[in-house]
Enzyme design. Sequence first.
Site, PDB file in Angstrom:
ATOM      1  N   GLY A   1       0.825  -1.201   0.000  1.00 56.51           N
ATOM      2  CA  GLY A   1       0.000   0.000   0.000  1.00 56.51           C
ATOM      3  C   GLY A   1       0.857   1.248   0.000  1.00 56.51           C
ATOM      4  O   GLY A   1       2.051   1.195   0.322  1.00 56.51           O
TER       5      GLY A   1
ATOM      6  N   CYS B   1       5.145  -6.190   1.650  1.00 55.97           N
ATOM      7  CA  CYS B   1       5.487  -4.771   1.697  1.00 55.97           C
ATOM      8  C   CYS B   1       4.791  -4.081   2.875  1.00 55.97           C
ATOM      9  O   CYS B   1       5.161  -4.303   4.018  1.00 55.97           O
ATOM     10  CB  CYS B   1       5.159  -4.115   0.363  1.00 55.97           C
ATOM     11  SG  CYS B   1       5.976  -2.511   0.133  1.00 55.97           S
ATOM     12  N   TYR B   2       3.758  -3.255   2.655  1.00 53.75           N
ATOM     13  CA  TYR B   2       3.045  -2.637   3.769  1.00 53.75           C
ATOM     14  C   TYR B   2       2.502  -3.705   4.711  1.00 53.75           C
ATOM     15  O   TYR B   2       2.476  -3.523   5.932  1.00 53.75           O
ATOM     16  CB  TYR B   2       1.906  -1.756   3.252  1.00 53.75           C
ATOM     17  CG  TYR B   2       1.133  -1.050   4.354  1.00 53.75           C
ATOM     18  CD1 TYR B   2       1.565   0.182   4.837  1.00 53.75           C
ATOM     19  CD2 TYR B   2      -0.004  -1.617   4.910  1.00 53.75           C
ATOM     20  CE1 TYR B   2       0.866   0.832   5.857  1.00 53.75           C
ATOM     21  CE2 TYR B   2      -0.707  -0.975   5.921  1.00 53.75           C
ATOM     22  CZ  TYR B   2      -0.272   0.248   6.399  1.00 53.75           C
ATOM     23  OH  TYR B   2      -0.961   0.884   7.404  1.00 53.75           O
TER      24      TYR B   2
ATOM     25  N   HIS C   1       7.866  -7.595  -3.794  1.00 50.11           N
ATOM     26  CA  HIS C   1       6.579  -7.903  -4.429  1.00 50.11           C
ATOM     27  C   HIS C   1       6.709  -9.144  -5.312  1.00 50.11           C
ATOM     28  O   HIS C   1       7.166  -9.052  -6.459  1.00 50.11           O
ATOM     29  CB  HIS C   1       6.101  -6.715  -5.255  1.00 50.11           C
ATOM     30  CG  HIS C   1       5.643  -5.553  -4.435  1.00 50.11           C
ATOM     31  ND1 HIS C   1       4.340  -5.397  -4.027  1.00 50.11           N
ATOM     32  CD2 HIS C   1       6.336  -4.504  -3.913  1.00 50.11           C
ATOM     33  CE1 HIS C   1       4.224  -4.298  -3.303  1.00 50.11           C
ATOM     34  NE2 HIS C   1       5.431  -3.732  -3.221  1.00 50.11           N
TER      35      HIS C   1
ATOM     36  N   GLU D   1       4.366 -10.740  -6.745  1.00 48.50           N
ATOM     37  CA  GLU D   1       3.355 -10.736  -7.799  1.00 48.50           C
ATOM     38  C   GLU D   1       3.835 -10.046  -9.066  1.00 48.50           C
ATOM     39  O   GLU D   1       3.252 -10.235 -10.142  1.00 48.50           O
ATOM     40  CB  GLU D   1       2.069 -10.067  -7.300  1.00 48.50           C
ATOM     41  CG  GLU D   1       2.149  -8.575  -7.038  1.00 48.50           C
ATOM     42  CD  GLU D   1       2.670  -8.201  -5.657  1.00 48.50           C
ATOM     43  OE1 GLU D   1       2.402  -7.066  -5.230  1.00 48.50           O
ATOM     44  OE2 GLU D   1       3.345  -9.028  -5.017  1.00 48.50           O
TER      45      GLU D   1
ATOM     46  N   SER E   1     -21.362  -4.560 -27.339  1.00 47.81           N
ATOM     47  CA  SER E   1     -20.430  -3.632 -27.980  1.00 47.81           C
ATOM     48  C   SER E   1     -19.612  -4.305 -29.070  1.00 47.81           C
ATOM     49  O   SER E   1     -19.054  -3.626 -29.930  1.00 47.81           O
ATOM     50  CB  SER E   1     -19.474  -3.052 -26.936  1.00 47.81           C
ATOM     51  OG  SER E   1     -18.579  -4.050 -26.460  1.00 47.81           O
TER      52      SER E   1
ATOM     53  N   GLY F   1     -17.006  -6.084 -28.166  1.00 46.88           N
ATOM     54  CA  GLY F   1     -15.754  -6.363 -27.489  1.00 46.88           C
ATOM     55  C   GLY F   1     -15.795  -7.719 -26.797  1.00 46.88           C
ATOM     56  O   GLY F   1     -16.821  -8.398 -26.763  1.00 46.88           O
ATOM     57  N   VAL F   2     -14.681  -8.100 -26.204  1.00 48.19           N
ATOM     58  CA  VAL F   2     -14.561  -9.423 -25.593  1.00 48.19           C
ATOM     59  C   VAL F   2     -15.572  -9.602 -24.458  1.00 48.19           C
ATOM     60  O   VAL F   2     -16.283 -10.611 -24.386  1.00 48.19           O
ATOM     61  CB  VAL F   2     -13.133  -9.647 -25.045  1.00 48.19           C
ATOM     62  CG1 VAL F   2     -13.027 -10.992 -24.341  1.00 48.19           C
ATOM     63  CG2 VAL F   2     -12.119  -9.563 -26.177  1.00 48.19           C
ATOM     64  N   ASP F   3     -15.658  -8.623 -23.558  1.00 49.76           N
ATOM     65  CA  ASP F   3     -16.445  -8.792 -22.345  1.00 49.76           C
ATOM     66  C   ASP F   3     -17.940  -8.960 -22.636  1.00 49.76           C
ATOM     67  O   ASP F   3     -18.573  -9.916 -22.169  1.00 49.76           O
ATOM     68  CB  ASP F   3     -16.234  -7.602 -21.412  1.00 49.76           C
ATOM     69  CG  ASP F   3     -14.767  -7.363 -21.108  1.00 49.76           C
ATOM     70  OD1 ASP F   3     -13.972  -8.318 -21.267  1.00 49.76           O
ATOM     71  OD2 ASP F   3     -14.406  -6.234 -20.734  1.00 49.76           O
TER      72      ASP F   3
ATOM     73  N   LYS G   1      -9.612 -10.632 -17.176  1.00 43.94           N
ATOM     74  CA  LYS G   1      -9.737 -10.685 -18.633  1.00 43.94           C
ATOM     75  C   LYS G   1      -9.251 -12.012 -19.212  1.00 43.94           C
ATOM     76  O   LYS G   1      -9.900 -12.570 -20.111  1.00 43.94           O
ATOM     77  CB  LYS G   1      -8.954  -9.525 -19.268  1.00 43.94           C
ATOM     78  CG  LYS G   1      -8.974  -9.496 -20.780  1.00 43.94           C
ATOM     79  CD  LYS G   1     -10.319  -9.032 -21.322  1.00 43.94           C
ATOM     80  CE  LYS G   1     -10.403  -7.527 -21.251  1.00 43.94           C
ATOM     81  NZ  LYS G   1     -11.617  -7.002 -21.943  1.00 43.94           N
TER      82      LYS G   1
END
Length: 514
Positions: A56, A83-84, A171, A173, A225, A227-229, A370
């Site tokens: 954070g 980290c934090y 980190h 990740e 739309s 689009g993918v989603d 995604k």
Amino acid sequence: MEHLNKIAILDFGSQYTKLIARRIRELSVYSEIVPFNTKPEALADPAIKGIILSGGPRSVFDTDAPALSPGFWELDKPILGICYGLQLMCHDFEGKVISADDREYGPATLNLAKTDHPLFAGFDEETRVWMSHGDRLELPPEGFDVVGTSENAPVTAMVHRDRPLMGIQFHPEVSHSVNGDRLLRNFVLDMCRCPQDWRMEDYIDATVAEIRERVGDEHVLLGLSGGVDSSVAAALIHKAIGDQLTCVFVDHGMMRKDEREQVEQTFRDRFGIHLVAVDASELFLGRLHEVEDPERKRKIIGRTFIEVFESESAKLPAPKFLAQGTLYPDVIESAVAVGPAQTIKSHHNVGGLPEKMNMELLEPLRELFKDEVRRVGRLLDLPEVMVERHPFPGPGLAVRILGAIDRESIRILQEADAIFIEHLHTKGLYNDVSQAFAVLLPVRSVGIMGDGRTYEQVCALRAVSTNDFMTADWTRLPYDFLAEVSSRIVNEVKGINRVVFDVTSKPPGTIEWE
């Protein structure tokens, strides 16, 4: 959807929190981001096999620093502080945290003491990691052992001698941390003993059953739309309720080349979905006449979209549900974001539809990232060209044509963009790029074509690579490739006589130009 096994991530506002969740999902384990002050009673849920405290931007010394709820440390679960999260663990257990003279941001070397702790199974004594912190640990709390150090952090990793509590300053990740994925795997699979039962096949089955139960005999309206989603959401809902779904596709005239035809062919002809395709381009372009400011463009397009969508909806049997392709990052980044992270933007997947439509929201993808949505799309047999399609802004080419918009500028940009994307596909580069597109600049340049002088527009090509779209680097496309694309655009697209390539990363730039 209830999950029998999961990892809870307490969000303290790090820009990398979503990455933690994604990395765990990639292990076929469900992860969920929750507010940092979630009550211990909720975290005691047996389905939660382990807890991660994110990084954070704050300091534990701030008067209003994010803190854990009372009783948190009484939980008997594996807990990893990053980290934090490490600094907070140290602070709460009365170790020594100090404000460092210099903020450490970037690569560092983790030096591991001899340890057989399972968190570091498979690690070498020296490992490259990624740091991003101001405060640091000077001394660990009583009961903790230091197992890792770095040049600027005397306590880079610590573990409790008797309890499954551990913390790291770096980190894991972030892809720059070598063995970061291994550390998360060690924590999630070995220490938390989480089964790898997060599978998209099971997600589809469970979601289809949920939609059927919730919708019953009612009807669902979805703003498609292309689009993918929204495409995957449409295919998933249609699998559940068939003809009870109606999709409305509003063509505002600023789509990619042949996009409307592709949407109609896929959803109406291939899947048999009830699709209402509306050509509202005259209305949109009329209202955008001589408008140059990008924010005005967005507002005009958003308002007009609502107007057209409501008008078309009124012609249909009254639906009870409004479906949207909302994703998990949308939920995190929108006004309902968890934790102390600053709101990045509000997401309106179908143009910011108003609540007064009096429909219940149906968001079958709101738990997915995604890459997971793309896997669902493939399992639902959507065409690959649609599943792997790069993101496209809601206002369409309106924010890729800098300055005023008219049909001629749209035609020019559609042609240039189509050549760029086609060439990426032809050369096998499309899936190596996270997002690619052309931009039409409000600049004219002198050129020579044949024996004549030209004075025409400039086209910019943009290609970026990114894991999360929060940061991005420009993609190093081959020079020969760029030369071929430039040559084709200049020779085939009337109105362009110069092509440039954008080499700006995000930050300091943004991915889109407007």
